[in-house]
Design a protein around this motif. Structure first.
Motif, mmCIF file in Angstrom:
data_model
loop_
_atom_site.group_PDB
_atom_site.id
_atom_site.type_symbol
_atom_site.label_atom_id
_atom_site.label_comp_id
_atom_site.label_asym_id
_atom_site.label_seq_id
_atom_site.Cartn_x
_atom_site.Cartn_y
_atom_site.Cartn_z
ATOM 1 N N UNK A 1 0.831 -1.211 0.000
ATOM 2 C CA UNK A 1 0.000 0.000 0.000
ATOM 3 C C UNK A 1 0.861 1.255 0.000
ATOM 4 N N UNK A 2 1.869 1.286 0.842
ATOM 5 C CA UNK A 2 2.753 2.451 0.915
ATOM 6 C C UNK A 2 3.393 2.730 -0.441
ATOM 7 N N UNK A 3 3.742 1.682 -1.176
ATOM 8 C CA UNK A 3 4.375 1.847 -2.489
ATOM 9 C C UNK A 3 3.452 2.520 -3.501
ATOM 10 N N UNK B 1 2.950 13.651 3.845
ATOM 11 C CA UNK B 1 4.164 12.955 3.458
ATOM 12 C C UNK B 1 4.101 11.454 3.662
ATOM 13 N N UNK B 2 4.972 10.774 2.960
ATOM 14 C CA UNK B 2 4.973 9.315 2.938
ATOM 15 C C UNK B 2 5.285 8.694 4.296
ATOM 16 N N UNK B 3 6.162 9.294 5.080
ATOM 17 C CA UNK B 3 6.488 8.717 6.390
ATOM 18 C C UNK B 3 5.264 8.671 7.302
ATOM 19 N N UNK B 4 4.473 9.745 7.320
ATOM 20 C CA UNK B 4 3.267 9.779 8.152
ATOM 21 C C UNK B 4 2.230 8.776 7.650
ATOM 22 N N UNK C 1 0.750 7.202 -8.949
ATOM 23 C CA UNK C 1 0.826 7.153 -7.482
ATOM 24 C C UNK C 1 -0.255 8.053 -6.873
ATOM 25 N N UNK C 2 -0.723 7.670 -5.692
ATOM 26 C CA UNK C 2 -1.697 8.481 -4.971
ATOM 27 C C UNK C 2 -0.983 9.717 -4.433
#
Length: 122
Positions: free
Chosen positions: A25-27, A52-55, A108-109
């Protein structure tokens, strides 16, 4: 993930959600993606916002790490976005429903908005 132009592979999205695969999912998210969620703890005037992606990764790791089932019940994609509904169930029978709308760029989302509701305990 199979993505072309502004499209996300709905099959891959469904598999990642239903198998609780946080990494897959993160990808699917852009590095600079953001997410806005509304629920009973976060009303429209003060929604949960992740930047952001980390959050987003931390939230997905938390949700996917919970002992619960996930089923994508509807999913549609258009030229620049995807929308889906998801039904979840905890072992105690508590159900959660999520309606999610995502803007997609370069496969990408980049922005996601969701509304979720769940059964009251007790």
């Amino acid at each position: 993930m199979s993505a072309t132009a502004d499209h996300i592979d709905l099959g891959a999205l469904r598999r990642a959600i239903e198998s609780r695969d946080a990494a897959a999912l993160t990808a699917m998210y852009d590095r600079d993606a953001d997410m806005v969620m509304v629920d009973y703890q976060h009303p429209p005037g003060a929604p949960m916002r992740l930047e952001g992606l980390d959050a987003i990764r931390a939230m997905l790791d938390d949700v996917c790490g919970r002992e619960m089932t996930h089923e994508v019940t509807h999913a549609v994609a258009g030229p620049s976005g995807v929308a889906y509904t998801e039904m979840c169930r905890y072992p105690d029978g508590t159900r959660v429903m999520l309606a999610s709308f995502c803007d997609v760029r370069d496969g990408r989302i980049v922005h996601q908005e969701g509304v979720q509701a769940w059964d009251e305990a007790g």
